[in-house]
Write a protein that holds these residues in place. Structure first.
Motif, mmCIF file in Angstrom:
data_model
loop_
_atom_site.group_PDB
_atom_site.id
_atom_site.type_symbol
_atom_site.label_atom_id
_atom_site.label_comp_id
_atom_site.label_asym_id
_atom_site.label_seq_id
_atom_site.Cartn_x
_atom_site.Cartn_y
_atom_site.Cartn_z
ATOM 1 N N THR A 292 37.220 38.441 51.296
ATOM 2 C CA THR A 292 36.185 38.374 52.333
ATOM 3 C C THR A 292 35.321 37.129 52.142
ATOM 4 N N ARG A 293 34.942 36.867 50.892
ATOM 5 C CA ARG A 293 34.148 35.672 50.602
ATOM 6 C C ARG A 293 34.882 34.420 51.065
ATOM 7 N N ALA A 294 36.210 34.426 50.899
ATOM 8 C CA ALA A 294 36.995 33.236 51.239
ATOM 9 C C ALA A 294 37.197 33.115 52.746
ATOM 10 N N GLY A 295 36.933 34.206 53.482
ATOM 11 C CA GLY A 295 37.174 34.179 54.916
ATOM 12 C C GLY A 295 38.647 34.347 55.241
ATOM 13 N N ALA A 296 39.386 35.032 54.384
ATOM 14 C CA ALA A 296 40.803 35.298 54.636
ATOM 15 C C ALA A 296 40.969 36.781 54.974
ATOM 16 N N ASP A 297 42.198 37.183 55.301
ATOM 17 C CA ASP A 297 42.452 38.582 55.653
ATOM 18 C C ASP A 297 43.251 39.264 54.552
ATOM 19 N N ILE A 298 43.210 40.613 54.566
ATOM 20 C CA ILE A 298 43.870 41.341 53.499
ATOM 21 C C ILE A 298 44.705 42.485 54.061
ATOM 22 N N VAL A 299 45.843 42.755 53.430
ATOM 23 C CA VAL A 299 46.642 43.938 53.753
ATOM 24 C C VAL A 299 46.553 44.862 52.550
ATOM 25 N N LYS A 300 46.096 46.105 52.775
ATOM 26 C CA LYS A 300 45.995 47.013 51.627
ATOM 27 C C LYS A 300 46.438 48.414 52.004
ATOM 28 N N GLN A 301 46.893 49.130 50.988
ATOM 29 C CA GLN A 301 47.239 50.541 51.156
ATOM 30 C C GLN A 301 46.516 51.332 50.073
ATOM 31 N N ALA A 302 46.746 52.625 50.052
ATOM 32 C CA ALA A 302 46.033 53.471 49.099
ATOM 33 C C ALA A 302 46.437 53.133 47.663
ATOM 34 N N GLU A 303 45.531 53.421 46.700
ATOM 35 C CA GLU A 303 45.829 53.230 45.294
ATOM 36 C C GLU A 303 47.058 54.074 44.934
ATOM 37 N N GLY A 304 47.964 53.504 44.180
ATOM 38 C CA GLY A 304 49.155 54.247 43.773
ATOM 39 C C GLY A 304 50.320 54.115 44.740
ATOM 40 N N SER A 305 50.126 53.410 45.855
ATOM 41 C CA SER A 305 51.252 53.250 46.783
ATOM 42 C C SER A 305 52.228 52.193 46.248
ATOM 43 N N ASP A 306 53.366 52.078 46.902
ATOM 44 C CA ASP A 306 54.437 51.218 46.394
ATOM 45 C C ASP A 306 54.117 49.737 46.612
ATOM 46 N N PRO A 307 54.009 48.973 45.529
ATOM 47 C CA PRO A 307 53.656 47.554 45.669
ATOM 48 C C PRO A 307 54.676 46.772 46.499
ATOM 49 N N ALA A 308 55.954 47.177 46.416
ATOM 50 C CA ALA A 308 56.975 46.482 47.196
ATOM 51 C C ALA A 308 56.728 46.688 48.685
ATOM 52 N N ALA A 309 56.323 47.916 49.061
ATOM 53 C CA ALA A 309 56.036 48.204 50.462
ATOM 54 C C ALA A 309 54.857 47.385 50.956
#
Lengths: 295, 448
Positions: free
Chosen positions: A144-161
């Motif tokens: 957010t500080r950098a002004g970029a966007d993020i894709v996130k899922q719940a903790e423990g979800s599959d990192p490959a996904a």
């Protein structure tokens, strides 16, 4: 240019102070005595250059017996491989960031995102560190500080996904740069290394030419274990570049020489401070200059 | 890399042989290699110098047991020095006061927050009422991370109110008093380097909370810098212990030696993996062995020193060199070997050899026991003069020992070969007798 050189100098001042105590400054042309060479060898070892390489460099200098500091610099520079240009002309440019726990991956990604944003690029970050508690929150703050966007899922979800989703969105929404953050893992943990191999495979599935660069973040304070780290990560994640962090710390950066000496992987950036601007492009000559005392 | 280190140490212990006492020359030849090995293991250079001085001092003039090589003994001395440096029994935490405060400090990325969670779990299991708090307001999401960990290990998290770290800590401590908490684990902010601001902040916190334990959390993969880090934290908050993290990364653990030698504070725990339960008491012996990175040559040396009666061995060596080695002596040797734990134990302790489990299972002590049984079934005359053992005597011995005539024949043949070999060794004073005996004895039990 001059300002970042100054920052590099400031960042490495600790290392330089140590060496300048040992290597007499203005003595160009004068021969060093054996005990002075021994001091230099010790200083290199204490800078984490490793006993073998340190002895090697000093022995080469002693054999030639011409000049002192120039020679030392030459031999130190010889250790670095030729710099290959970055594979960053694809769109989106997909960058995978890997490393062991606590080396500063997330912080480095924050800095990289800031840098690319400043170049006017559209940046998307994938939070594939789904293991460590609050890792996603930490990354969110930086992104957010950098002004970029993020894709996130719940903790423990599959990192490959998460990685797959991030790249798909990167392609469909026309991003210039996609950075994938991964969880820290020690190189001896087979199941986590397999997970990383899977992340790499899935990234390729999402975009066949990707990942375009795989950067391994190494803590400058690491000792000889860094060699094992780089070796193992290279095997699993096909590392294309190194980022050495915390070089302003008590660490002296000798590990930089060790790693380049053993692996033909270029060092891309070094972190010399805690602020966003303290991630610097790596330049071997400047680095050695700043490491050695001024003549 | 680790394999070469192992080989290096095996090479050191093999190279020198022959002298009765450790000489300057033995030490000179050994210490240079040891210096390299310790440096490769990331022990800080100033610490390496001190350790090797100690080895030199303890080693010079030391008597070398007949069955050992000087190199082996010097490696053993180094191991002793390392063990002494790392301390003996693990010291328990001082948690008398209620509530006691454990202050965790260290650099960024050392693993303070994770360690706080692990320590909370560990102490809860010992029946303590534990609470966690973090005064790290620098790193984004640091406090959230600890809060989540607290939930995972089922202990309360106190979000100390206040702007400054010391205010937050005081507030959390007050709450701990109110809630009847036994132990408050306090996580502090890390820095990239040991700077004055950080030290001032931790100092202030410590003055307010009077933590009974001040533990340095140190990344075990640290290189030479570990020394400086430990020294500066020790100077500022007078550490009471150290916790080593990430020891599962196949580290040699030189950092542990640097910290222990320079500060003298005990190492308390090691983090051995990602999971919250991957947390153990620190074991000095195991770490010393790890730094040396060799098979348990030390254990082997100790066993030989303890079980082999030196005078007895000398007598035997004299006998052997004169060709008077008989079956009775052979039987005594076998006894001694069984005292050391038998073949399989000895094989396990050989340095530089990692014997797979299946192979170990096939190393069989049965042939040795059989040989002993056969010799026991002989008369005193037969033992000193095996030549008189005729066909009928063989049959008696076989029946008496529950073996066959063929097996008695094999024993006699092996013994006569051994006698021949010993005669050849005449003059070299039978120094390598133990080794060759072990080699001979190993043969019948080993898979062919």
């Amino acid at each position: 240019m001059a300002s970042w050189l100054k920052r590099l100098g400031a960042g490495l001042s600790r290392s330089r102070e140590k060496l300048s105590k040992l290597i007499p400054g203005n003595r160009a042309g004068e021969k060093l005595t054996d005990s002075e060479w021994q001091d230099i060898e010790d200083a290199l070892i204490m800078a984490d250059c490793g006993p073998e390489l340190s002895i090697n460099i000093v022995n080469k200098c002693k054999k030639e017996r011409q000049d002192n500091l120039h020679q030392l610099k030459e031999h130190m520079l010889n250790v670095f491989p030729e710099v290959k240009s970055l594979n960053d002309d694809k769109k989106p440019f997909v960058l995978l960031v890997v490393g062991v726990n606590g080396t500063g991956k997330t912080t480095t990604i924050g800095k990289l995102a800031t840098m690319y944003r400043q170049q006017g690029k559209k940046v998307l970050v994938g939070a594939a560190d789904t293991f460590r508690a609050a890792a996603v929150e930490q990354l969110s703050v930086w992104v957010t500080r950098a002004g970029a966007d993020i894709v996130k899922q719940a903790e423990g979800s599959d990192p490959a996904a998460v990685s797959f989703d991030t790249i798909q969105r990167g392609i469909s929404r026309d991003y210039d740069v996609v950075i994938i953050d991964t969880a820290g893992r020690v190189q001896t943990d087979t199941s986590l290394m397999n997970e990383l191999a899977k992340v790499h495979r899935v990234i390729q599935k999402a975009m066949p030419s990707a990942p375009h660069e795989v950067w391994h973040v190494v803590d400058a304070g690491t000792g000889q274990n860094a060699i094992n780290q780089v070796e193992k990560f290279k095997e699993i994640a096909h590392t294309t570049g190194l980022i050495v962090t915390k070089l302003d710390g008590t660490a002296k950066g000798g590990i930089v020489l060790q790693l380049t000496h053993r692996f033909a992987i270029p060092i891309r950036y070094i972190g010399v401070g805690e602020t966003l601007e303290d991630l610097l492009p790596f330049d071997a000559s400047n680095f050695v200059d700043e490491l050695l005392p001024k003549e | 890399m680790f394999d070469t280190l192992t080989q290096k140490f095996s090479a050191i212990s093999d190279r020198l042989r022959g002298s009765a006492r450790i000489t300057e020359a033995d030490l000179d030849a050994t210490l240079r290699d040891m210096r390299m090995a310790l440096l490769e293991a990331d022990v800080a250079l100033p610490v390496v110098r001190k350790l090797l001085d100690e080895v030199r001092e303890r080693g010079l003039g030391e008597e070398v047991a007949k069955s050992l090589k000087p190199g082996q003994l010097i490696v053993k001395i180094l191991h002793d020095v390392l063990s002494d440096t790392l301390g003996g029994e693990p010291k328990p935490l001082d948690l008398q006061k209620i509530p006691s405060v454990i202050l965790l400090c260290g650099l960024q990325g050392a693993g303070k927050t994770t360690t706080a969670g692990k320590l909370a779990r560990f102490l809860t299991q010992q029946g303590k009422k534990v609470a966690l708090t973090s005064v790290d307001s620098t790193r984004p999401a640091a406090r959230e991370q600890l809060e989540i960990l607290a939930r995972q290990v089922n202990v309360p998290y106190f979000a100390g109110r206040g702007k400054r770290a010391d205010q937050m800590a005081t507030d959390a401590l007050n709450q701990a008093k109110k809630d009847g908490i036994h132990v408050l684990i306090l996580d502090t902010a890390g820095r990239q380097t040991v700077d004055d601001d950080l030290m001032a902040e931790i100092n202030k916190v410590q003055r307010k909370v009077q933590a009974s334990e001040r533990l340095l959390v140190l990344d075990s993969m640290m290189g030479q810098a570990a020394l400086e880090i430990a020294e500066s934290f020790h100077e500022n908050v007078r550490l009471s212990g150290c916790i080593l993290t990430k020891t599962d990364a196949d580290v040699r653990g030189g950092a542990a030696i640097s910290v222990a030698q320079s500060t003298g504070v005990p190492l308390r725990f090691v983090g051995t993996g990602e999971k919250l339960e991957a947390f153990e008491f620190f074991d000095p012996q195991r770490m010393a062995g790890r730094v040396l990175g060799q098979g348990d040559i030390v254990g082997l040396v100790e066993k030989i020193q303890n079980t082999v009666d030196l005078e007895e061995a000398e007598k035997l060596a004299k006998k052997a060199s004169k060709g008077h080695f008989d079956l009775q002596d052979f039987s005594d040797q076998l006894d001694q070997m069984q005292n050391m734990g038998g073949m399989s134990e000895m094989v396990k302790m050989l340095p530089g050899v990692r014997v797979p489990e299946e192979a170990l299972a096939s190393v069989d002590d049965k042939p040795i026991r059989q040989m002993q049984a056969m010799i026991s079934s002989m008369t005193a005359d037969e033992r000193t003069k095996p030549k008189i053992i005729s066909g009928s005597r063989k049959r008696r011995i076989a029946t008496g020992s529950g073996t066959t005539i063929q097996e008695v024949n094999r024993l006699l043949k092996q013994f006569s070969q051994m006698q021949k070999m010993m005669k050849k060794m005449r003059g070299s004073k039978g120094k390598r007798m133990m080794a060759s005996l072990a080699g001979k004895l190993g043969m019948p039990g080993m898979p062919r």
